[in-house]
Design a protein around this motif. Structure first.
Motif, PDB file in Angstrom:
ATOM      1  N   ASP A  20       0.848  -1.201   0.000  1.00 29.74           N
ATOM      2  CA  ASP A  20       0.000   0.000   0.000  1.00 29.74           C
ATOM      3  C   ASP A  20       0.879   1.246   0.000  1.00 29.74           C
ATOM      4  O   ASP A  20       0.658   2.190  -0.772  1.00 29.74           O
ATOM      5  CB  ASP A  20      -0.893   0.038   1.244  1.00 29.74           C
ATOM      6  N   GLN A  21       1.878   1.248   0.881  1.00 28.09           N
ATOM      7  CA  GLN A  21       2.777   2.397   0.999  1.00 28.09           C
ATOM      8  C   GLN A  21       3.594   2.577  -0.272  1.00 28.09           C
ATOM      9  O   GLN A  21       3.813   3.707  -0.718  1.00 28.09           O
ATOM     10  CB  GLN A  21       3.687   2.217   2.210  1.00 28.09           C
ATOM     11  N   LEU A  24       1.444   4.331  -2.926  1.00 24.57           N
ATOM     12  CA  LEU A  24       1.288   5.764  -2.676  1.00 24.57           C
ATOM     13  C   LEU A  24       2.565   6.530  -3.024  1.00 24.57           C
ATOM     14  O   LEU A  24       2.504   7.597  -3.640  1.00 24.57           O
ATOM     15  CB  LEU A  24       0.871   6.009  -1.226  1.00 24.57           C
ATOM     16  N   ALA A  25       3.727   5.982  -2.675  1.00 23.96           N
ATOM     17  CA  ALA A  25       5.001   6.643  -2.987  1.00 23.96           C
ATOM     18  C   ALA A  25       5.255   6.648  -4.499  1.00 23.96           C
ATOM     19  O   ALA A  25       5.671   7.670  -5.060  1.00 23.96           O
ATOM     20  CB  ALA A  25       6.146   5.951  -2.255  1.00 23.96           C
ATOM     21  N   ARG A  28       3.135   9.195  -6.329  1.00 21.22           N
ATOM     22  CA  ARG A  28       3.657  10.551  -6.117  1.00 21.22           C
ATOM     23  C   ARG A  28       4.844  10.833  -7.043  1.00 21.22           C
ATOM     24  O   ARG A  28       4.890  11.843  -7.733  1.00 21.22           O
ATOM     25  CB  ARG A  28       4.062  10.729  -4.650  1.00 21.22           C
ATOM     26  N   ASP A  68      -3.515  11.611  -3.736  1.00 17.20           N
ATOM     27  CA  ASP A  68      -2.432  10.832  -3.135  1.00 17.20           C
ATOM     28  C   ASP A  68      -1.924  11.519  -1.867  1.00 17.20           C
ATOM     29  O   ASP A  68      -1.787  10.891  -0.811  1.00 17.20           O
ATOM     30  CB  ASP A  68      -1.305  10.696  -4.159  1.00 17.20           C
ATOM     31  N   LEU A  69      -1.664  12.815  -1.957  1.00 19.11           N
ATOM     32  CA  LEU A  69      -1.181  13.574  -0.804  1.00 19.11           C
ATOM     33  C   LEU A  69      -2.219  13.592   0.317  1.00 19.11           C
ATOM     34  O   LEU A  69      -1.867  13.507   1.503  1.00 19.11           O
ATOM     35  CB  LEU A  69      -0.798  14.987  -1.223  1.00 19.11           C
ATOM     36  N   ALA A  72      -2.209  10.058   1.912  1.00 20.36           N
ATOM     37  CA  ALA A  72      -0.984   9.911   2.704  1.00 20.36           C
ATOM     38  C   ALA A  72      -1.074  10.713   4.005  1.00 20.36           C
ATOM     39  O   ALA A  72      -0.669  10.231   5.070  1.00 20.36           O
ATOM     40  CB  ALA A  72       0.224  10.340   1.891  1.00 20.36           C
ATOM     41  N   LEU A  77       1.617   9.333   6.428  1.00 18.63           N
ATOM     42  CA  LEU A  77       2.775   8.968   5.613  1.00 18.63           C
ATOM     43  C   LEU A  77       3.395  10.201   4.974  1.00 18.63           C
ATOM     44  O   LEU A  77       2.685  11.120   4.583  1.00 18.63           O
ATOM     45  CB  LEU A  77       2.363   8.015   4.483  1.00 18.63           C
ATOM     46  N   ARG A  78       4.691  10.173   4.852  1.00 20.76           N
ATOM     47  CA  ARG A  78       5.407  11.222   4.130  1.00 20.76           C
ATOM     48  C   ARG A  78       5.794  10.652   2.771  1.00 20.76           C
ATOM     49  O   ARG A  78       6.430   9.606   2.687  1.00 20.76           O
ATOM     50  CB  ARG A  78       6.637  11.643   4.916  1.00 20.76           C
ATOM     51  N   LEU A  79       5.413  11.342   1.712  1.00 22.06           N
ATOM     52  CA  LEU A  79       5.691  10.882   0.360  1.00 22.06           C
ATOM     53  C   LEU A  79       6.901  11.603  -0.220  1.00 22.06           C
ATOM     54  O   LEU A  79       7.241  12.703   0.219  1.00 22.06           O
ATOM     55  CB  LEU A  79       4.467  11.110  -0.537  1.00 22.06           C
ATOM     56  N   VAL A 133      -6.803   3.271   0.786  1.00 25.96           N
ATOM     57  CA  VAL A 133      -5.923   2.810  -0.286  1.00 25.96           C
ATOM     58  C   VAL A 133      -6.734   2.138  -1.388  1.00 25.96           C
ATOM     59  O   VAL A 133      -6.474   2.362  -2.572  1.00 25.96           O
ATOM     60  CB  VAL A 133      -4.819   1.877   0.260  1.00 25.96           C
TER      61      VAL A 133
END
Length: 170
Positions: A20-21, A24-25, A28, A68-69, A72, A77-79, A133
């Motif tokens: 999932d993470q 998202l990354a 981005r 997305d941002l 997150a 989460l930090r992208l 997600v």
């Protein structure tokens, strides 16, 4: 991803996996690359099909990046704030290209990347236990499929450069 995935992190939207993470990354980083290269295509290309694809891809990646941002942020989460190094190489290469060389590179680079992203998006969508997600993957899936179709419609896709599907990819 399976029921034995030990990397799950608890959130109020359901467990968040490493996949999932990663999605998202990657979205981005991809958005940063594709907004940049699509803006280049709008200026550099004389192919109307490439310009139409670039306009749609740019517009939809702006929307996708915002979503997305947002996701997150809700997940803490930090992208990434820049494209991956290999994506940056492609951006830099395209900066030096013009005409059909630019069009061919832009269309084929993005077409191959979209094919690879579609696999990850589909897997995460199918397996994610996180409601945010899953919803995001639905949006990304729809956009990716439209982008692939628009890129193919330009007539510039070199299908011989795409990876050969393997039975285990299904």
């Amino acid at each position: 991803m399976s029921g034995t995935d030990l990397s799950l992190r608890s959130t109020s939207f359901g467990p968040l996996s490493a996949a999932d993470q990663k999605l998202l990354a990657l979205v981005r980083e991809t958005s940063l690359r594709e907004i940049t290269t699509s803006q280049m295509a709008l200026k550099k290309s004389s192919n109307e099909g490439v310009k139409q694809a670039a306009q749609m891809i740019s517009t939809q990646h702006v929307e996708l990046e915002q979503r997305d941002l947002d996701v997150a942020g809700k997940l803490g989460l930090r992208l990434p704030d820049k494209p991956s190094p290999d994506m940056q190489v492609g951006i830099d290469r395209m900066r030096g290209e013009n005409g059909t060389a630019f069009d061919d590179d832009y269309v084929n680079t993005l077409r191959q990347a979209h094919g690879e992203a579609l696999i990850l998006i589909s897997k995460v969508r199918a397996d994610s236990q996180n409601s945010l997600v899953r919803s995001f993957a639905d949006l990304a899936d729809g956009f990716i499929k439209m982008h692939i179709q628009a890129l193919e419609k330009t007539g510039d896709v070199d299908y011989s450069k795409l990876p050969v599907p393997t039975p285990d990819a299904a």
